[in-house]
Enzyme design. Structure first.
Site, PDB file in Angstrom:
ATOM      1  N   CYS A  83     -22.131 -40.340  55.020  1.00 14.27           N
ATOM      2  CA  CYS A  83     -21.620 -41.513  55.721  1.00 14.27           C
ATOM      3  C   CYS A  83     -21.401 -42.638  54.867  1.00 14.27           C
ATOM      4  CB  CYS A  83     -22.668 -42.066  56.695  1.00 14.27           C
ATOM      5  SG  CYS A  83     -22.304 -43.636  57.570  1.00 14.27           S
ATOM      6  N   CYS A  86     -22.751 -46.085  55.774  1.00 14.94           N
ATOM      7  CA  CYS A  86     -24.070 -46.212  55.327  1.00 14.94           C
ATOM      8  C   CYS A  86     -24.246 -46.453  54.130  1.00 14.94           C
ATOM      9  CB  CYS A  86     -24.805 -44.834  55.457  1.00 14.94           C
ATOM     10  SG  CYS A  86     -24.742 -44.113  57.318  1.00 14.94           S
TER      11      CYS A  86
END
Length: 308
Positions: A83, A86
């Site tokens: 991600c 993230c």
């Protein structure tokens, strides 16, 4: 606010039979702070990342998030290695955990390794950040928000940071004021202040200040440069050393005064060593009135060495 989840009810489960709040193991490879070690602004020095940021796995969720949030707010960062957002959000959350000084701790959960927690949180997208307080989720946000918005999110729920304690300085005592006046050369004012202190309050410090005041008022005879020349020409010219030491005391150069008399103690080899004893007694008297604790400590140490 956070939508209702299985965590909002007593006796919650993680969404699958056999994995309940009471059956989840609490062992951890990267331990979360415990109630006894959770940092707080009142009792901690400036925190490091290791103090307030830790990884949590699915088996550790109960102890590392829910139970811990009973003691300190826990911000749960749900992320995954693949991600991109993230990876940009994580450092911001870690920085804030340090900046907030223990007002919350940051638990990082790899969602790829925690499918049951992901299901229980009804996770649709990551990064998902959930704030747990008192064993329950109280709020959340999704996506990589900027730092300012995350601060607003946190400040809505966290207790305000305690105001720094301003040390209250005690007013100086009359003796401390008198000592300052002597150091400034305001001898008349120091004399008046010392005389104004009731006799019942006279102590060793009062007596020492009176002696120091007398030393400051009475300049010993002699010239420093001339006496230094005499000592340089003859190191055993003890009278010159005594006179030079007295002038140093009058000038407030206590360490230099001690050195002159310590040299007398060291060099006197005459029968009975009268100058050595005279220097010892003078040093002891000066130690009692000298305001320089370091100079006194060094002088006492060398006097002991030279006398042995």
């Amino acid at each position: 606010m956070f939508a209702k989840t299985p965590f909002d009810t007593a006796g919650y489960s993680y969404g699958k039979p056999g994995l309940t709040a009471t059956s989840a193991p609490a062992t951890t490879a990267t331990a979360a702070p415990t109630a006894a070690t959770t940092p707080t602004p009142q009792d901690m020095a400036p925190l490091s990342k290791a103090d307030v940021v830790f990884d949590v796995t699915e088996p550790e969720f109960e102890s590392g998030v829910l139970e811990l949030s009973m003691q300190v707010p826990v911000l749960l960062d749900c992320w995954a290695p693949w991600c991109g957002p993230c990876r940009s959000l994580g450092p911001i959350l870690e920085k804030l955990a340090v900046d907030y000084g223990g007002r919350f701790v940051l638990a990082k959960l790899n969602t790829d390794e925690a499918p049951q927690i992901s299901a229980a949180l009804r996770m649709r997208s990551i990064p998902l950040v959930v704030l747990f307080i008192g064993g329950r989720p109280v709020d959340q946000f999704v996506g990589a928000l900027p730092e300012g918005q995350i601060r607003q999110f946190l400040d809505r729920h966290l207790p305000a940071a305690p105001e720094p304690e301003v040390p209250v300085e005690a007013p100086p005592t009359p003796l401390q004021l008198a000592e300052g006046l002597i150091a400034e050369g305001a001898l008349d004012e120091a004399q008046a202040l010392l005389e104004s202190i009731p006799a019942a309050e006279h102590d060793d410090t009062h007596a020492a200040l009176l002696k120091r005041l007398a030393l400051a008022r009475n300049r010993p005879p002699g010239d420093v440069a001339a006496l230094q020349a005499q000592v340089a020409a003859n190191g055993r010219d003890f009278e010159a050393r005594f006179a030079l030491g007295a002038l140093h005391v009058w000038g407030g150069e206590w360490a230099l005064a001690f050195e002159e008399l310590l040299e007398v103690v060291l060099r006197d080899k005459a029968e009975g060593k009268p100058d050595r004893e005279r220097a010892r007694l003078q040093l002891i008297e000066w130690f009692g009135v000298c305001p320089d604790a370091d100079a006194v400590s060094r002088g006492r140490r060398y006097l002991g060495m030279y006398l042995n």
